[in-house]
Design an enzyme around this catalytic site. Sequence first.
Site, PDB file in Angstrom:
ATOM      1  N   HIS A   1      -2.125  -5.421   1.607  1.00 29.04           N
ATOM      2  CA  HIS A   1      -3.396  -6.133   1.430  1.00 29.04           C
ATOM      3  C   HIS A   1      -3.066  -7.554   1.002  1.00 29.04           C
ATOM      4  O   HIS A   1      -2.104  -7.776   0.263  1.00 29.04           O
ATOM      5  CB  HIS A   1      -4.239  -5.481   0.324  1.00 29.04           C
ATOM      6  CG  HIS A   1      -5.376  -6.366  -0.110  1.00 29.04           C
ATOM      7  ND1 HIS A   1      -6.572  -6.398   0.563  1.00 29.04           N
ATOM      8  CD2 HIS A   1      -5.462  -7.311  -1.099  1.00 29.04           C
ATOM      9  CE1 HIS A   1      -7.356  -7.311  -0.003  1.00 29.04           C
ATOM     10  NE2 HIS A   1      -6.703  -7.875  -1.013  1.00 29.04           N
TER      11      HIS A   1
ATOM     12  N   ARG B   1      -1.491 -14.202   4.575  1.00 25.58           N
ATOM     13  CA  ARG B   1      -2.215 -13.562   5.693  1.00 25.58           C
ATOM     14  C   ARG B   1      -1.409 -13.687   6.995  1.00 25.58           C
ATOM     15  O   ARG B   1      -1.387 -12.772   7.803  1.00 25.58           O
ATOM     16  CB  ARG B   1      -3.604 -14.197   5.861  1.00 25.58           C
ATOM     17  CG  ARG B   1      -4.534 -14.022   4.675  1.00 25.58           C
ATOM     18  CD  ARG B   1      -5.124 -12.660   4.501  1.00 25.58           C
ATOM     19  NE  ARG B   1      -5.859 -12.173   5.633  1.00 25.58           N
ATOM     20  CZ  ARG B   1      -6.585 -11.045   5.615  1.00 25.58           C
ATOM     21  NH1 ARG B   1      -6.661 -10.310   4.502  1.00 25.58           N
ATOM     22  NH2 ARG B   1      -7.206 -10.632   6.685  1.00 25.58           N
TER      23      ARG B   1
ATOM     24  N   GLU C   1      -9.751 -10.837  -7.211  1.00 29.83           N
ATOM     25  CA  GLU C   1      -8.792  -9.727  -7.067  1.00 29.83           C
ATOM     26  C   GLU C   1      -7.656  -9.835  -8.088  1.00 29.83           C
ATOM     27  O   GLU C   1      -7.186  -8.819  -8.611  1.00 29.83           O
ATOM     28  CB  GLU C   1      -8.241  -9.718  -5.642  1.00 29.83           C
ATOM     29  CG  GLU C   1      -9.315  -9.329  -4.626  1.00 29.83           C
ATOM     30  CD  GLU C   1      -8.841  -9.435  -3.186  1.00 29.83           C
ATOM     31  OE1 GLU C   1      -7.667  -9.785  -2.937  1.00 29.83           O
ATOM     32  OE2 GLU C   1      -9.666  -9.163  -2.279  1.00 29.83           O
TER      33      GLU C   1
ATOM     34  N   THR D   1      -5.254  -7.050  10.825  1.00 26.05           N
ATOM     35  CA  THR D   1      -5.623  -5.806  10.123  1.00 26.05           C
ATOM     36  C   THR D   1      -5.158  -4.570  10.895  1.00 26.05           C
ATOM     37  O   THR D   1      -4.640  -3.621  10.303  1.00 26.05           O
ATOM     38  CB  THR D   1      -7.160  -5.750   9.938  1.00 26.05           C
ATOM     39  OG1 THR D   1      -7.580  -6.943   9.272  1.00 26.05           O
ATOM     40  CG2 THR D   1      -7.582  -4.536   9.128  1.00 26.05           C
TER      41      THR D   1
ATOM     42  N   ASN E   1      -2.078   0.396   6.726  1.00 27.15           N
ATOM     43  CA  ASN E   1      -1.525  -0.827   7.319  1.00 27.15           C
ATOM     44  C   ASN E   1      -0.648  -1.652   6.368  1.00 27.15           C
ATOM     45  O   ASN E   1      -0.580  -2.873   6.454  1.00 27.15           O
ATOM     46  CB  ASN E   1      -2.637  -1.666   7.951  1.00 27.15           C
ATOM     47  CG  ASN E   1      -3.699  -2.074   6.952  1.00 27.15           C
ATOM     48  OD1 ASN E   1      -3.591  -1.793   5.761  1.00 27.15           O
ATOM     49  ND2 ASN E   1      -4.736  -2.750   7.421  1.00 27.15           N
TER      50      ASN E   1
ATOM     51  N   ARG F   1       2.759  -6.120   9.156  1.00 23.17           N
ATOM     52  CA  ARG F   1       2.024  -4.971   9.702  1.00 23.17           C
ATOM     53  C   ARG F   1       2.614  -4.523  11.039  1.00 23.17           C
ATOM     54  O   ARG F   1       2.657  -3.326  11.336  1.00 23.17           O
ATOM     55  CB  ARG F   1       0.540  -5.294   9.811  1.00 23.17           C
ATOM     56  CG  ARG F   1      -0.147  -5.204   8.437  1.00 23.17           C
ATOM     57  CD  ARG F   1      -1.525  -5.794   8.453  1.00 23.17           C
ATOM     58  NE  ARG F   1      -2.309  -5.402   7.273  1.00 23.17           N
ATOM     59  CZ  ARG F   1      -3.437  -6.002   6.922  1.00 23.17           C
ATOM     60  NH1 ARG F   1      -3.919  -7.006   7.645  1.00 23.17           N
ATOM     61  NH2 ARG F   1      -4.088  -5.598   5.845  1.00 23.17           N
TER      62      ARG F   1
ATOM     63  N   PHE G   1     -15.571   3.830   7.165  1.00 21.68           N
ATOM     64  CA  PHE G   1     -14.187   4.162   6.792  1.00 21.68           C
ATOM     65  C   PHE G   1     -13.934   4.104   5.287  1.00 21.68           C
ATOM     66  O   PHE G   1     -12.816   4.329   4.837  1.00 21.68           O
ATOM     67  CB  PHE G   1     -13.198   3.232   7.528  1.00 21.68           C
ATOM     68  CG  PHE G   1     -13.423   1.761   7.275  1.00 21.68           C
ATOM     69  CD1 PHE G   1     -12.934   1.140   6.137  1.00 21.68           C
ATOM     70  CD2 PHE G   1     -14.124   0.984   8.191  1.00 21.68           C
ATOM     71  CE1 PHE G   1     -13.136  -0.212   5.903  1.00 21.68           C
ATOM     72  CE2 PHE G   1     -14.335  -0.372   7.972  1.00 21.68           C
ATOM     73  CZ  PHE G   1     -13.828  -0.966   6.821  1.00 21.68           C
TER      74      PHE G   1
ATOM     75  N   LYS H   1       0.824  -1.210   0.000  1.00 20.30           N
ATOM     76  CA  LYS H   1       0.000   0.000   0.000  1.00 20.30           C
ATOM     77  C   LYS H   1       0.867   1.273   0.000  1.00 20.30           C
ATOM     78  O   LYS H   1       2.080   1.209   0.252  1.00 20.30           O
ATOM     79  CB  LYS H   1      -0.931  -0.029   1.212  1.00 20.30           C
ATOM     80  CG  LYS H   1      -1.973  -1.161   1.172  1.00 20.30           C
ATOM     81  CD  LYS H   1      -2.926  -1.080   2.355  1.00 20.30           C
ATOM     82  CE  LYS H   1      -3.993  -2.142   2.320  1.00 20.30           C
ATOM     83  NZ  LYS H   1      -4.950  -2.009   3.452  1.00 20.30           N
TER      84      LYS H   1
ATOM     85  N   TYR I   1     -12.492  -2.252  -3.304  1.00 19.76           N
ATOM     86  CA  TYR I   1     -13.014  -2.384  -1.937  1.00 19.76           C
ATOM     87  C   TYR I   1     -14.542  -2.268  -1.890  1.00 19.76           C
ATOM     88  O   TYR I   1     -15.100  -1.873  -0.867  1.00 19.76           O
ATOM     89  CB  TYR I   1     -12.373  -1.332  -1.033  1.00 19.76           C
ATOM     90  CG  TYR I   1     -10.977  -1.693  -0.566  1.00 19.76           C
ATOM     91  CD1 TYR I   1     -10.756  -2.825   0.219  1.00 19.76           C
ATOM     92  CD2 TYR I   1      -9.881  -0.909  -0.882  1.00 19.76           C
ATOM     93  CE1 TYR I   1      -9.486  -3.159   0.668  1.00 19.76           C
ATOM     94  CE2 TYR I   1      -8.592  -1.243  -0.437  1.00 19.76           C
ATOM     95  CZ  TYR I   1      -8.419  -2.372   0.341  1.00 19.76           C
ATOM     96  OH  TYR I   1      -7.158  -2.710   0.788  1.00 19.76           O
TER      97      TYR I   1
HETATM   98  P1  IDP Z   1      -7.759  -6.837   5.663  1.00 15.13           P
HETATM   99  O1  IDP Z   1      -7.029  -5.799   4.843  1.00 15.13           O
HETATM  100  O2  IDP Z   1      -6.929  -7.298   6.845  1.00 15.13           O
HETATM  101  O3  IDP Z   1      -8.302  -7.979   4.835  1.00 15.13           O
HETATM  102  P2  IDP Z   1     -10.496  -5.787   5.785  1.00 15.13           P
HETATM  103  O4  IDP Z   1     -11.446  -6.020   6.920  1.00 15.13           O
HETATM  104  O5  IDP Z   1     -10.789  -6.468   4.481  1.00 15.13           O
HETATM  105  O6  IDP Z   1      -9.021  -6.114   6.322  1.00 15.13           O
HETATM  106  O7  IDP Z   1     -10.459  -4.208   5.546  1.00 15.13           O
HETATM  107  C1  IDP Z   1      -9.854  -3.669   4.391  1.00 15.13           C
HETATM  108  C2  IDP Z   1      -9.043  -2.470   4.789  1.00 15.13           C
HETATM  109  O8  IDP Z   1      -9.920  -1.465   5.261  1.00 15.13           O
HETATM  110  C3  IDP Z   1      -8.059  -2.710   5.933  1.00 15.13           C
HETATM  111  O9  IDP Z   1      -6.828  -3.223   5.509  1.00 15.13           O
HETATM  112  C4  IDP Z   1      -7.907  -1.333   6.515  1.00 15.13           C
HETATM  113  O10 IDP Z   1      -6.944  -0.573   5.782  1.00 15.13           O
HETATM  114  C5  IDP Z   1      -9.280  -0.730   6.310  1.00 15.13           C
HETATM  115  N1  IDP Z   1     -10.078  -0.879   7.542  1.00 15.13           N
HETATM  116  C6  IDP Z   1     -10.697  -1.975   8.006  1.00 15.13           C
HETATM  117  N2  IDP Z   1     -11.343  -1.740   9.158  1.00 15.13           N
HETATM  118  C7  IDP Z   1     -11.137  -0.428   9.427  1.00 15.13           C
HETATM  119  C8  IDP Z   1     -11.551   0.423  10.489  1.00 15.13           C
HETATM  120  O11 IDP Z   1     -12.255   0.019  11.432  1.00 15.13           O
HETATM  121  N3  IDP Z   1     -11.113   1.718  10.408  1.00 15.13           N
HETATM  122  C9  IDP Z   1     -10.333   2.182   9.405  1.00 15.13           C
HETATM  123  N4  IDP Z   1      -9.918   1.399   8.382  1.00 15.13           N
HETATM  124  C10 IDP Z   1     -10.314   0.108   8.389  1.00 15.13           C
END
Ligand code: IDP
Length: 141
Positions: free
Chosen positions: A117, A87, A128, A93, A114, A104, A59, A11, A51
């Site tokens: 992805h 993962r 994807e 996350t 973070n 991370r 968010f 990212k 997304y």
């Molecule tokens: P992942 O990237 O670990 O698969 P997902 O739940 O698919 O997590 O969420 C996608 C992305 O959305 C996350 O990597 C993060 O950057 C962002 N995200 C997820 N939950 C939150 C939140 O509660 N606040 C802000 N950003 C979030």
Amino acid sequence: MATERTLSIIKPDAVAKNAIGDIIARFEKAGLKVVAAKMLHLSEEKAGGFYAEHKERPFFKDLVGFMTSGPVVVQVLEGDDAISKNRELMGATNPKEAAPGTIRADFAETIDANAVHGSDSPESAEREIAYFFGNDEICPR
Ligand code: IDP
């Protein structure tokens, strides 16, 4: 163990930190092979489509803003259990909850920026990968 492919994105925060090489080294050291890779600066439309499942989340706007804030490196990783292995290498996350030694934990500070992805299931990996790569851009090794 099944040979799988998964989509990884380095990212904008990790690209800005010059961490591309360190992150890809972790994939390779874990036995994952890079079979496709490119650097892109995502448009709002491309990031929002990627997304789409989060469209109704509070968010979403910030997530799209962050993903379009600078270039990303998208890759297809291939190897035994590539989806779950990636993962594990990524960590949780929220970097504050990510296990020590994960990408991370080492390269990110906040949940909105973070570092990486990774696809979370075979279905999302297929979708994807096709979202970013044509078959002629993937180089089986
Ligand atoms: P992942 O990237 O670990 O698969 P997902 O739940 O698919 O997590 O969420 C996608 C992305 O959305 C996350 O990597 C993060 O950057 C962002 N995200 C997820 N939950 C939150 C939140 O509660 N606040 C802000 N950003 C979030």
